[in-house]
Design an enzyme around this catalytic site. Sequence first.
Site, PDB file in Angstrom:
ATOM      1  N   LEU A 138       0.829  -1.191   0.000  1.00 30.47           N
ATOM      2  CA  LEU A 138       0.000   0.000   0.000  1.00 30.47           C
ATOM      3  C   LEU A 138       0.872   1.254   0.000  1.00 30.47           C
ATOM      4  O   LEU A 138       1.990   1.243   0.529  1.00 30.47           O
ATOM      5  CB  LEU A 138      -0.895   0.039   1.244  1.00 30.47           C
ATOM      6  CG  LEU A 138      -1.972  -1.026   1.417  1.00 30.47           C
ATOM      7  CD1 LEU A 138      -1.402  -2.380   1.817  1.00 30.47           C
ATOM      8  CD2 LEU A 138      -2.997  -0.578   2.470  1.00 30.47           C
ATOM      9  N   CYS A 139       0.340   2.328  -0.590  1.00 27.21           N
ATOM     10  CA  CYS A 139       0.944   3.655  -0.493  1.00 27.21           C
ATOM     11  C   CYS A 139       2.324   3.693  -1.143  1.00 27.21           C
ATOM     12  O   CYS A 139       2.480   3.407  -2.324  1.00 27.21           O
ATOM     13  CB  CYS A 139       0.970   4.057   0.984  1.00 27.21           C
ATOM     14  SG  CYS A 139       1.300   5.799   1.302  1.00 27.21           S
ATOM     15  N   ILE A 140       3.369   4.017  -0.386  1.00 29.35           N
ATOM     16  CA  ILE A 140       4.733   4.106  -0.918  1.00 29.35           C
ATOM     17  C   ILE A 140       5.437   2.753  -0.918  1.00 29.35           C
ATOM     18  O   ILE A 140       6.459   2.575  -1.595  1.00 29.35           O
ATOM     19  CB  ILE A 140       5.562   5.129  -0.093  1.00 29.35           C
ATOM     20  CG1 ILE A 140       6.847   5.546  -0.813  1.00 29.35           C
ATOM     21  CG2 ILE A 140       5.857   4.594   1.306  1.00 29.35           C
ATOM     22  CD1 ILE A 140       6.613   6.313  -2.091  1.00 29.35           C
ATOM     23  N   PRO A 142       4.916  -0.014  -2.485  1.00 24.91           N
ATOM     24  CA  PRO A 142       5.184  -0.668  -3.777  1.00 24.91           C
ATOM     25  C   PRO A 142       6.558  -0.361  -4.371  1.00 24.91           C
ATOM     26  O   PRO A 142       7.046  -1.128  -5.208  1.00 24.91           O
ATOM     27  CB  PRO A 142       4.062  -0.135  -4.676  1.00 24.91           C
ATOM     28  CG  PRO A 142       2.924   0.079  -3.729  1.00 24.91           C
ATOM     29  CD  PRO A 142       3.585   0.628  -2.487  1.00 24.91           C
ATOM     30  N   THR A 192      -1.933  -0.735  -4.117  1.00 23.53           N
ATOM     31  CA  THR A 192      -2.963   0.306  -4.087  1.00 23.53           C
ATOM     32  C   THR A 192      -2.350   1.588  -3.537  1.00 23.53           C
ATOM     33  O   THR A 192      -1.424   1.532  -2.708  1.00 23.53           O
ATOM     34  CB  THR A 192      -4.162  -0.156  -3.238  1.00 23.53           C
ATOM     35  OG1 THR A 192      -5.275   0.722  -3.451  1.00 23.53           O
ATOM     36  CG2 THR A 192      -3.829  -0.191  -1.764  1.00 23.53           C
TER      37      THR A 192
END
Length: 231
Positions: A138-140, A142, A192
């Site tokens: 999630l968020c950063i 990835p 996401t």
Amino acid sequence: MVEKPKVAVVLSGCGVYDGSEIHEAVLTLLAIEKQGATYACFAPNIPQAHVINHLTGQVDTVDTRNVLTEAARIARGAIKDLKEYRADDFDALVFPGGFGAAKNLSSFAFDGAEMRVHADVERAVTETKAAAKPIGALCIAPTILAKLLAPVEVTIGSSPDVAAAVEKMGGRHVVTGHGGVIVDAAAKVATTPCYMLDATITQIDTGANAVVAAVLALARGETPGSVTEAA
């Protein structure tokens, strides 16, 4: 009775600016349980990169904190050193976001595309990949998967600078809106954007549920499709 799927969740501290984003972490845990799975929390037993005063946004030049100790706040003490993670014990691995993913689990916040990934994190990801089990982020977070699993397809929302870094690391970035989830079925990865976008907690809940649903589907051998924005 069929045993419930087991998901390992890797935390990076406690607090958006220097650890795990608390809303993302808690809503991920809630989504896992609501969708019929169980979870166990892990974090590396290392010093934080630094400590941020979350009221002022300033670096505390005196205080030092430990990632595992701080992450235990979110896990209510039920957490293990990431060194103890074994892919064989779980059906999936998930990384909530927060700057801790980019400061403690990796050095993306400081080094961009030249980032380093902490050895315990790298082992967890590569071991899970070798076991052909899915990974969510999630968020950063990835960016960690882009670094380790390129040419994997991921999303961090729509930030041009971060997307460019993902591409530079060999990843493939897809622009998404709130609640969007990008599934790389071949790599068994689902991502996401969450708070990489200006979001409400309800939108974070939608994203957390979407990425958990995709990861659990991958764990069942299904092929969920990507969605660039929640309906």
